[in-house]
Structures are given as structure tokens and as C-alpha cells.
Design a protein around this motif. Structure first.
Motif: not given
Length: 332
Positions: A215, A219, A223, A244-245, A247-248
Motif C-alpha cells: 500500500v 501510495g 501521491l 491518496v491520504s 492510503l498513505l
């Protein structure tokens, strides 16, 4: 469900305190980018619109994790909300001179509008996080008493996607009756559309959720793509919310949680307080150094370095003084 993190209630979370200092610095860089760099500059594309939108979601996830890492009674919720509300009130009073300065420059002393911003958008441009934290924690706490995690997760994700499409992608606003909502609540960058999902993610991490290793890799790729799209293609002047936040940020927080031994000797309480002061005080530093710096012609890069350094040193000094001057404890 009791995960590995909830079983270790006494585990130190110094790594999270250090992470919060780093996040506060990233947010300072974000606001410096907005103040001293052109919209299309490399600094704004890379730092302001790509990296820094991860900062506040990570703060939310950490807050959710720490709040839900053990069973919370209604009295714990009241205590938590009261503490955050007090912090918001204190810093709102501190920022009143700048608030009125901005109102004077705008040529409008709209007190009703100010009250509306205090309630729904934040009294000053960075303080919106505090009332949003109150709303998000409250929503997740009480929803958790009525609904299962799958339904709450879907609700939170749905609100966040809508908020992001409206706020960052300028999409859906045309199709929704958004005027009425915006006239009252002003923005989707709030506890419902923004904070609630990340508080819920923090709760899931407290219950043992760990994102898979791949992930983080996916991510980082997304990003870069999303940052490029929003800044260059969509030409968004400022990106507050990124898809994307989702995921990351869990990867960032769980990685920090899994490395407590590296920070075992760190004074977590001290750096936790520094991160709070750093986050809250930096707009004053940006204002003062910005005014002086522009008059003497300092380049933007020098202004940024000076502001970050002054904010960090000032925060450390304030925390140190708070050990002897009781009134300063109200700042954290």
C-alpha cells in the motif's frame, strides 16, 4: 477486537510525538509556500500541494489512535472535547489582533461573519483543525455506539470523497445544491467531510489494523500523480484534501507506532507540547518575519528557513518556560 496496539496500553508513543513535530514543520512549510512562493512554483507544487496535504490527516489519525487505544467512557469524551475546546478558545484569543488586522485591511468588521468562521471554518487559517477534531471525535465516538465499523467506515469514506471532490477537484459542486451548505458551513474542510474518516482510521489502527506493505509503494506513486494532476493539469491554487491520504497516512502512522524502541529515550511529553505550540504559533512568526523580510528584501528561501527555525526555537523556549510559569501551560 483487541489488536497488538491496544494490548500494549503502557507502550510509549514517543515516536508519534516526534512525528507530530515533523508534521508541524511540514504544515509551516505549506503556509510559507502559500505566503512567499508563486502558485506554479516548484515549491508550491511539491511541498504545498503534494506533500503537505498529508500533514493534517496524519494529525487526525494520531488523535484517533490515541483516543481509541483504550475503552472510552462518556466522561473521557467530555474531558477530551473540553480540553480541545479550551485550547481553541485560548489560541483564538491570542490571534484576535491578527484577526482584526485582517478585517481592517479587508475594510469590513463583520462580527457575525467572524462568529460564523469561529464555529464552522476556524477563527484563524490554521486553527480550523481544533473544532474539526472535536466534531470528528464526537461523530466517530457516538456512531461507534450505534453502528458496526464497516458501516461507519463507508459513511466516513463517502463524506471524505465528496468533500475532496468539492474542495480540491472542484467537482460535484455544480451538481449539488452546494450554495445553501456553503452559506452556512463555509467549507468541506471540517470534521464531517475531512476529519471523521481519519479519526476512524486511527480507531481502526488502535484495534489492530495494519495496511499491507504494498500500500505504501502504490501510495507514493499515486501521491506523485495526484499532486501533478491537481497542481499542473487542474491548476488548483491550493490543495487541502487529497485522495491518496487515505492510503498513505495509515502507513505513516503504523510505521511510527512499530518503532517505539528507537525513541525510548526521547522525552515524549516535552516534544508533544512543542508540536502543539509549533502548530499553533507559526502564523504569528510567518506574519512578523514576513513583514520584516519583505522590507529588507530577503529571498523566499531565507524567509522559510528563518521562519521554521524561529518557530521551532520559540516553541521549545515556551515549553521550557511553561515548567516555571503556570499560565503558559494553557497554551498546550
Amino acid at each position: 477486537m483487541d489488536g497488538q496496539y491496544t494490548r500494549k496500553i503502557r507502550q510509549n508513543y514517543n515516536s508519534l510525538d516526534v512525528l507530530k513535530v515533523a508534521l508541524a514543520i511540514i504544515i509551516i512549510l505549506r503556509h510559507c509556500g502559500q505566503s512567499f512562493f508563486d502558485v506554479g512554483s516548484a515549491f508550491n507544487i511539491i511541498v504545498t500541494n503534494t506533500l503537505s496535504p498529508l500533514g493534517v490527516p496524519t494529525f487526525f489519525v494520531i488523535s484517533g489512535f490515541l483516543f481509541f487505544r483504550k475503552k472510552q467512557e462518556i466522561s473521557d469524551w467530555v474531558r477530551y472535547v473540553s480540553r480541545v475546546a479550551k485550547l481553541y478558545l485560548v489560541w483564538t484569543v491570542i490571534y484576535l489582533p491578527l484577526i482584526f488586522w485582517n478585517m481592517k485591511n479587508a475594510g469590513s468588521f463583520d462580527i457575525i461573519g467572524l462568529i460564523q468562521r469561529i464555529l464552522f471554518e476556524g477563527s484563524y487559517y490554521h486553527l480550523w483543525f481544533l473544532p474539526s477534531l472535536i466534531v470528528a471525535i464526537t461523530l466517530v465516538y457516538f456512531l461507534s455506539k450505534k453502528l458496526n465499523d464497516q458501516i461507519i467506515g463507508l459513511l466516513c469514506l463517502g463524506f471524505y470523497i465528496i468533500g475532496t471532490l468539492v474542495n480540491s477537484y472542484s467537482f460535484l459542486s455544480v451538481y449539488l445544491s452546494w450554495g445553501g451548505y456553503k452559506a452556512i458551513f463555509l467549507t468541506t474542510r471540517n470534521g464531517l467531510f475531512f476529519g471523521m474518516l481519519f479519526i476512524f482510521i486511527g480507531k481502526m489502527i488502535a484495534q489492530g489494523y495494519k495496511p499491507r506493505k504494498w500500500v505504501g509503494i502504490i501510495g507514493v506513486i499515486i501521491l506523485c500523480v495526484e499532486g501533478w494532476y491537481l497542481s499542473v493539469v487542474h491548476q488548483a491554487p491550493i490543495v487541502n484534501m487529497s485522495l491518496v491520504s487515505v492510503l498513505l497516512v495509515p502507513v505513516i502512522v503504523t510505521t511510527a507506532i512499530k518503532t517505539p524502541d528507537r525513541f525510548a529515550s526521547v522525552n515524549g511529553k516535552f516534544w508533544r507540547s512543542v508540536s502543539t505550540i509549533l502548530f499553533c504559533i507559526h502564523p504569528y512568526v510567518i506574519f512578523v518575519i514576513g513583514v520584516v523580510g519583505r522590507k529588507v528584501g530577503l529571498p523566499s528561501s531565507v524567509l522559510v528557513i528563518t521562519i521554521v527555525g524561529a518557530s521551532l526555537i520559540g516553541s521549545i523556549v515556551i515549553v521550557k518556560l511553561s515548567e516555571k510559569i503556570t499560565v503558559l501551560k494553557h497554551l498546550v
